[in-house]
Design a protein around this motif. Structure first.
Motif, PDB file in Angstrom:
ATOM      1  N   SER A  33     108.190 -27.212  98.003  1.00  0.00           N
ATOM      2  CA  SER A  33     108.216 -26.664  96.824  1.00  0.00           C
ATOM      3  C   SER A  33     108.018 -25.372  96.750  1.00  0.00           C
ATOM      4  N   ASP A  34     108.570 -24.813  95.846  1.00  0.00           N
ATOM      5  CA  ASP A  34     107.535 -23.326  95.462  1.00  0.00           C
ATOM      6  C   ASP A  34     106.692 -23.253  94.194  1.00  0.00           C
ATOM      7  N   GLY A  35     105.621 -23.318  93.809  1.00  0.00           N
ATOM      8  CA  GLY A  35     104.288 -23.270  93.103  1.00  0.00           C
ATOM      9  C   GLY A  35     105.182 -23.932  91.414  1.00  0.00           C
ATOM     10  N   GLU A  36     106.307 -22.922  91.685  1.00  0.00           N
ATOM     11  CA  GLU A  36     106.681 -23.420  89.597  1.00  0.00           C
ATOM     12  C   GLU A  36     107.003 -24.864  90.295  1.00  0.00           C
ATOM     13  N   ARG A  37     107.435 -25.634  90.552  1.00  0.00           N
ATOM     14  CA  ARG A  37     108.839 -26.459  90.140  1.00  0.00           C
ATOM     15  C   ARG A  37     107.355 -27.835  90.951  1.00  0.00           C
ATOM     16  N   ALA A  38     106.396 -27.249  91.900  1.00  0.00           N
ATOM     17  CA  ALA A  38     105.719 -28.452  92.365  1.00  0.00           C
ATOM     18  C   ALA A  38     105.070 -29.478  91.637  1.00  0.00           C
ATOM     19  N   PRO A  39     103.997 -28.607  90.618  1.00  0.00           N
ATOM     20  CA  PRO A  39     103.803 -29.810  88.956  1.00  0.00           C
ATOM     21  C   PRO A  39     104.244 -30.815  88.469  1.00  0.00           C
ATOM     22  N   VAL A  40     105.971 -30.447  88.711  1.00  0.00           N
ATOM     23  CA  VAL A  40     107.027 -30.764  87.878  1.00  0.00           C
ATOM     24  C   VAL A  40     107.424 -32.564  89.050  1.00  0.00           C
ATOM     25  N   LEU A  41     107.106 -31.858  89.757  1.00  0.00           N
ATOM     26  CA  LEU A  41     107.649 -33.019  91.343  1.00  0.00           C
ATOM     27  C   LEU A  41     106.125 -33.996  91.052  1.00  0.00           C
ATOM     28  N   ALA A  42     105.085 -33.116  91.017  1.00  0.00           N
ATOM     29  CA  ALA A  42     104.260 -33.964  91.840  1.00  0.00           C
ATOM     30  C   ALA A  42     104.312 -35.409  90.887  1.00  0.00           C
ATOM     31  N   GLY A  43     104.881 -35.312  89.263  1.00  0.00           N
ATOM     32  CA  GLY A  43     104.714 -35.860  88.016  1.00  0.00           C
ATOM     33  C   GLY A  43     106.088 -37.286  88.507  1.00  0.00           C
ATOM     34  N   VAL A  44     107.476 -37.071  88.944  1.00  0.00           N
ATOM     35  CA  VAL A  44     108.433 -37.624  89.135  1.00  0.00           C
ATOM     36  C   VAL A  44     107.369 -38.096  90.238  1.00  0.00           C
ATOM     37  N   ALA A  45     106.753 -37.891  91.378  1.00  0.00           N
ATOM     38  CA  ALA A  45     106.624 -38.597  91.738  1.00  0.00           C
ATOM     39  C   ALA A  45     105.576 -39.532  92.009  1.00  0.00           C
TER      40      ALA A  45
END
Lengths: 399, 503, 285
Positions: A33-45
């Motif tokens: 992921s790029d930086g902008e999406r990474a934190p969101v995806l980490a939450g979904v993970a």
């Protein structure tokens, strides 16, 4: 000799104790992921782990590196299961054999233009999360609350502003992506469609009469000092941030910088000229599944059930405000006037061509722009020459 | 003690060799194995034979050089004879595997909902139900039609039914299952809720090295990196294939590519010369000033002057691009205020070149300064003392003592700096990208393009995407040119000769 | 060559040096200005931002997503280890090239430079594949390990560095070693106990150059290192410039300023070795 034996032994020990490396593993998802999406995806993970006990790891890369590194890393089996990317990568990634079609659980939840952008050969290759298009960001203190609707209005405004050393309009130069609306406004296009409705790399419409007329209009704006000349993105931005420009042609990525400078701004679609609206490129961003994933079905499931949800899409929006391509989230997001403006602009948009031949277009086109911006050539010969060069380059590579 | 160390090093080396050798044998990499064996032999020879003594000192550096620098060169040579690039990055086996793994959903086939059971041995039993309520039982690739109240159903009741969480956790296992539906079709997993009827699109015929399309029977054979049918229709993706000297032929046979060569070449030479000359002159000048023990604040000056070297080049280049901006850049604002006119920095071919040289001077003089500072230390003060006694002026001292002695260690560096700048892609790319463009150009080369940046355009902005094969072949050609120039420079400067004859 | 200055001699020197300091610092002031500017522009209209804030620096130290302090630590570590190993390897090789006469000496010297002249367009691809296969044999040296990355950097140890060092060794008279060897020292002892101490300036130069080179390298590092906690600063900074249009210049500038500090500190530390090499009378040729 005894010591040598000891060293032999230690060495073997060290080697066998060495740690395993990070690699794509069956039963576990890896997302680039790029930086902008990474934190969101980490939450979904985290939710995914709680629900199914399956680990999802996020690896952050610069946006453009995701595409470039995938071509090197994926074929070795070390790559990710899912990537974040832009729709215009499709041509390259598919001809390279790097991404797989995706099965969408509910097509109707997505904006049609977003889906279209991720369609190739009748199949979906990505789950879009955002669409974007450039438009006009205007300074309400200089251009009024509503902003200019037509270029004719903008020119009047510019003639007043130039007396104060200010500009009616700024935009990144030379930058084909941002200048495309001038070409499309009176009928230019990049690639035409062949009889099957597929983009034809040998039909380049950047030098047809409409395109040339639009390009000449662009030159007129520069000559009249309505439009600031030869400003790269950063310079353009600082002109606008310092209140020296009434309007700026660019996209939603600029909102943060404009806001932080305290400018009272609005966003609307690019003004009309001779009654026609300039059509920008439409871009879409989404999630794609690697052909070398060991967990394709799981990746599809993750995307359909955990990413294509209202909560995730809203979180993605919060992290990096761009108009969503996911309809259940659109009502909330479109309450923001910025987003509504981008959506209106995108509605007029033409999907940026995703075929690899596009690679041969950018520099030649950009050179033509630069020659005109630098007053070294008239628009028509510059762009005609560029188109000739583009077609030659494409032919040389085997079309 | 010395012997001890020697044998220890050799021992460690041999263990490492053994280790790698065993691995290579087990993974059947025989070619690399032979190379390794030769290397090991050489290493042992160097350590055991008295004649090999000097080579021991070279071994560590040479080892890493061969592995990390020579290997990429060999790789480049290999790529230059292939079609590696967009559309052809995979190996043939990978392409075959990918195409064989393509299944088409039968257009009007229906979905089967399913329940999964696991028996005591861990095997999966799948109970499929279609929309009319017809049921099929799938086990080990076989499908069985079930009657109402089939005895098999009771058997299933004894097994553990997978919950949804179990199903998700077993996705890989489930998606690997395939059941023969009829002669050609298979029942395969469609998503977490259903299975469906699929047809394998292509099957590979190993004997004839061809792919056969199941539906039409069309035969695709490998031609030039693609599987194609008799009409020439290609399947994507293509694969990496050896195409011989094709890339070189494209390079030399295309007037579009060879046309601007002379012009680009001349500027490349000028650029490399100017870069070396400016950075070296400024670096040496500053080093001499700063080497002066009587100069106050010299530590402060030195620390400030290396700062350009401490900031990442790609950010400082961006700053410079802003400073050079014709209308709004600070440099022109200063020029306007002082001499009343401004310079079209990045638009005019000549000024763009000047801007590049200034940027490169800024980026490069600290390097030369550091090197010269170090090299100046090798010149003992007594040399100068003797010269002063002989009544030599400062200039004479500089001319006859400093320069010759400095050149001993610095000359090869200047030669290599020339070669480096000859291929200094990043500065060109960061500041001008080869621009300004040439009016009416028939080739994709701008006024400030040097050979390597021109190559980049050819290879990375081709009509098919990225063309690594072409890039590699141009790289080799450029290497030959740079190598020849470097060789000539060495002969010319005598850098290979030894000054110190008294060894 | 140097003597005490009269007032005017000192003056012109300082004026000249100040001019160069202005030249060197001018663009850097923009970076520093941007790092304090909350408006997130890189090339502002004015050097002094309209408002000043420490927000960018705060982000550098507190961001969980971008552990810049950790990256700086990684970079320093990798830089120090690489530079130390390079100095050892290079000085050994240079000693052989300078003091021994053996077959293939000239060719070896020449080849070591020639291979560095090779344009490294495909280096990242090939080195990735190489390290990948090394990692299959020895995971500790594979992809996503600092050791693997350092190993790759060691490949550049020969070439320019060996030449520079050899040139310096050539200017050290051999008389001291010869008398030591008469007293029974081995060539290795001569190298270790006589040459190395005398060559301190050039060792310092090579250490510094290698450190800066390693510290700012990002192409190979970004391909070889894949997890955020192992990134080097240069790779991490790339994340900020993640796309052309939405760059976080403020934080980026702050990180650049902080990232430049270790280099400056190292330089200040090495300064005394840089200019205190051959003391007069230590060697008489």
């Amino acid at each position: 000799m005894k010591r040598i034996a000891t060293i032999f032994f230690l060495l073997v020990l060290v080697m066998s104790l060495s740690l395993p490396t990070m690699a794509s593993v069956p039963g576990e998802l890896l997302i680039w992921s790029d930086g902008e999406r990474a934190p969101v995806l980490a939450g979904v993970a985290k939710e995914f782990v709680i629900e199914y006990g399956i680990t999802v790891r996020i690896q952050e890369l610069p946006f453009g590196d995701i595409r470039d590194n995938l071509a090197i890393v994926a074929p070795t089996g070390e790559g990710p299961d899912i990537i974040v990317g832009a729709h215009d990568w499709l041509g390259q990634l598919i001809t390279d054999g790097l991404i797989e079609p995706i099965e969408l659980a509910d097509e109707s939840a997505f904006l049609q233009s977003g889906l279209d952008a991720f369609t190739w050969g009748g199949k979906y290759y990505g789950i879009p999360y955002a669409i974007e298009a450039i438009g006009l960001i205007y300074n309400k203190d200089l251009a009024g609350d509503e902003g200019p609707e037509t270029f004719e209005e903008l020119i009047e405004l510019g003639k007043e502003l130039r007396e104060e050393g200010k500009y009616a309009l700024v935009m990144p130069q030379p930058d084909p992506y941002h200048t495309f609306p001038f070409f499309s406004i009176l009928g230019g296009y990049v690639f035409g469609l062949d009889a099957d409705g597929v983009l034809d790399p040998l039909d380049v419409g950047l030098a047809n009469d409409g395109a040339v007329e639009g390009f000449e209009f662009f030159e007129y704006l520069l000559d009249e000092r309505i439009l600031a000349r030869a400003t790269p993105y950063d310079t353009m931005m600082s002109l606008f941030q310092n209140g020296n420009a009434a309007g700026m042609i660019t996209g939603p990525w600029a909102f943060g910088d404009v806001r932080s400078a305290g400018i009272n701004y609005g966003f609307k679609q690019i003004p009309s000229y001779q009654g026609q609206y300039g059509r920008p490129f439409l871009g879409a961003q989404g999630f794609m599944v690697s052909s070398f994933s060991e967990n394709k079905m799981l990746a599809n499931l993750f995307l359909n059930e955990f990413v294509a949800t209202k909560d995730t899409m809203l979180a993605i929006y919060e992290g990096d405000p761009r108009p969503t391509a996911f309809l259940p989230a659109a009502d909330i997001i479109n309450e923001d006037p910025d987003m509504r403006g981008v959506m209106e602009s995108a509605a007029e948009g033409i999907p940026m061509p995703a075929i690899p031949a596009m690679n041969a277009v950018w520099t030649a086109w950009s050179d033509a722009l630069e020659l005109v911006i630098n007053e070294q050539s008239a628009p028509r010969p510059a762009i005609e020459n560029a188109v000739q060069l583009i077609i030659q380059t494409i032919k040389d590579s085997g079309y | 003690m010395g012997k001890m160390i020697k044998y220890m090093i050799l021992g460690i080396l041999n263990v490492a060799f053994l280790w790698v050798a065993l691995f290579l044998l087990s993974s059947q990499a025989y070619f690399v194995f032979v190379l390794l064996l030769l290397g090991a032999l050489l290493a042992n020879l160097v350590f055991l034979a008295p004649k090999g003594y000097p080579y021991r000192y070279l071994l560590p550096a040479a080892f890493f050089m061969v592995v990390m620098v020579v290997y990429p060169i060999v790789y480049t040579v290999y790529i230059s004879v292939t079609n590696y690039g967009t559309g052809n990055i995979l190996h043939k086996e990978q392409v075959i595997a990918q195409l064989e793994d393509r299944y088409v959903l039968e257009p009007d086939a229906e979905d089967y909902a399913f329940q999964a059971y696991r028996d005591d041995r861990g095997d999966l039993w799948l109970l499929f139900t279609d929309s009319r309520g017809e049921r099929l039982l799938g086990y080990r690739g076989q499908l069985t039609s079930l009657q109402e109240q089939d005895p098999l159903l009771e058997q299933l009741a004894d097994f553990a039914e997978l919950t949804r969480v179990d199903l998700v956790r077993a996705t890989n296992e489930l998606s690997g299952q395939s059941f023969a539906y009829d002669h050609t079709h298979e029942l395969r997993m469609r998503n977490i809720n259903s299975f469906s009827v699929y047809l394998q699109q292509y099957s590979y015929d190993r004997e004839n090295d061809a792919l056969i399309e199941s539906e039409t029977g069309t035969i695709y054979t490998p031609v030039g990196g693609y599987f194609q049918d008799p009409d020439g229709t290609r399947l994507t993706p293509g694969f990496r294939a050896v195409v011989g000297i094709n890339n070189f032929r494209r390079l030399f046979g295309n007037p579009q590519i060879t046309g601007p060569f002379v012009r680009v070449f001349i500027w490349t030479i000028q650029w490399a010369l100017l870069s070396v000359a400016t950075t070296f002159v400024v670096g040496l000048f500053l080093a001499i000033l700063l080497n002066d023990p009587y100069l106050r604040l010299r530590k402060v000056y030195r620390s400030l002057l290396i700062l350009p070297y401490a900031i990442p080049a790609f950010i400082s280049a961006l700053i410079w691009r802003g400073l050079f901006n014709t209308e709004l850049g600070v440099i022109n604002q200063i020029l306007q205020a002082t001499i009343g006119s401004s310079v079209p920095w990045l638009q005019d071919p000549l000024w763009a070149k000047v801007a590049l040289v200034i940027l490169n001077l800024w980026l490069g003089f600290p390097y030369m300064m550091i090197i010269c500072l170090g090299a100046l230390q090798s010149i003992g003060a007594e040399m100068y003392e003797a010269a002063v006694v002989d009544g030599a002026s400062s200039w004479q001292q500089f001319r006859h003592i400093t320069v010759p002695l400095l050149m001993v260690s610095v000359a090869p560096l200047l030669v290599s700096s020339f070669a480096f700048n000859f291929n200094n892609f990043s500065v060109i790319y960061l500041l001008t990208r080869g621009r300004p463009p040439i009016v009416g150009a028939q080739t994709p080369a701008g006024h400030t393009d040097i050979l390597i940046s021109y190559t980049y355009r050819l290879a990375f902005e081709s009509g098919r995407g990225i063309d690594y094969g072409l890039a590699s072949s141009v790289t080799l050609v450029i290497f030959l040119i740079t190598g020849a120039i470097t060789f000539f420079n060495f002969r010319f400067t005598g850098a290979l000769e030894d000054v110190n004859k008294n060894v | 060559m140097y003597r005490k200055h009269s007032f005017f001699r000192a003056l012109w020197r300082h004026v000249t040096l100040l001019l160069f300091v202005v030249f060197a610092l001018f663009p850097i002031l923009w970076v520093i200005s941007a790092s304090f500017n909350p408006a997130n522009t890189l090339v502002g209209q004015s050097l002094v931002p309209r408002s000043i804030s420490l927000d960018n620096y705060r982000q550098v130290f507190t961001s969980e997503q971008y552990p810049i302090a950790l990256w700086i630590k990684n970079s320093i570590l990798i830089g120090l280890v690489t530079s130390a190993l390079v100095v050892v390897m290079t000085s050994l090789a240079a000693y052989a090239f300078s003091r021994f006469r053996f077959r293939g000496r000239r060719e070896g010297l020449f080849a070591s430079l020639m291979v560095q002249v090779f344009p490294q367009m495909l280096a990242a691809v090939s080195i990735y594949l190489l390290v990948l296969s090394v990692g299959k044999i020895m995971p500790a040296l594979g992809i996503n390990t600092h050791a693997g990355l350092i190993m790759v950097y060691l490949g550049g140890a020969m070439g320019v560095n060996a030449w520079l060092m050899k040139g310096y060794f050539d200017t050290i008279p051999t008389s001291l070693e010869e008398s030591a060897m008469i007293d029974g020292a081995s060539p290795f002892q001569a190298y270790y106990m006589i040459i190395l101490p005398l060559a301190r300036p050039i060792l310092a130069v090579i250490f510094l150059l290698q450190f800066i080179g390693t510290y700012s390298e990002f192409i190979l590092a970004s391909v070889l290192i894949s997890s955020s906690e192992k990134y080097t600063l240069a790779v991490g900074l790339q994340l900020f410039i993640h796309d052309q249009y939405a760059s976080r210049w403020g934080v980026f500038s702050a990180a650049s300023v902080l990232g430049a500090l270790p280099i400056v500190l190292l330089f200040m530390f090495l300064q005394k070795y840089l200019v205190s090499g051959l003391t007069s009378g230590a060697v008489k040729g």
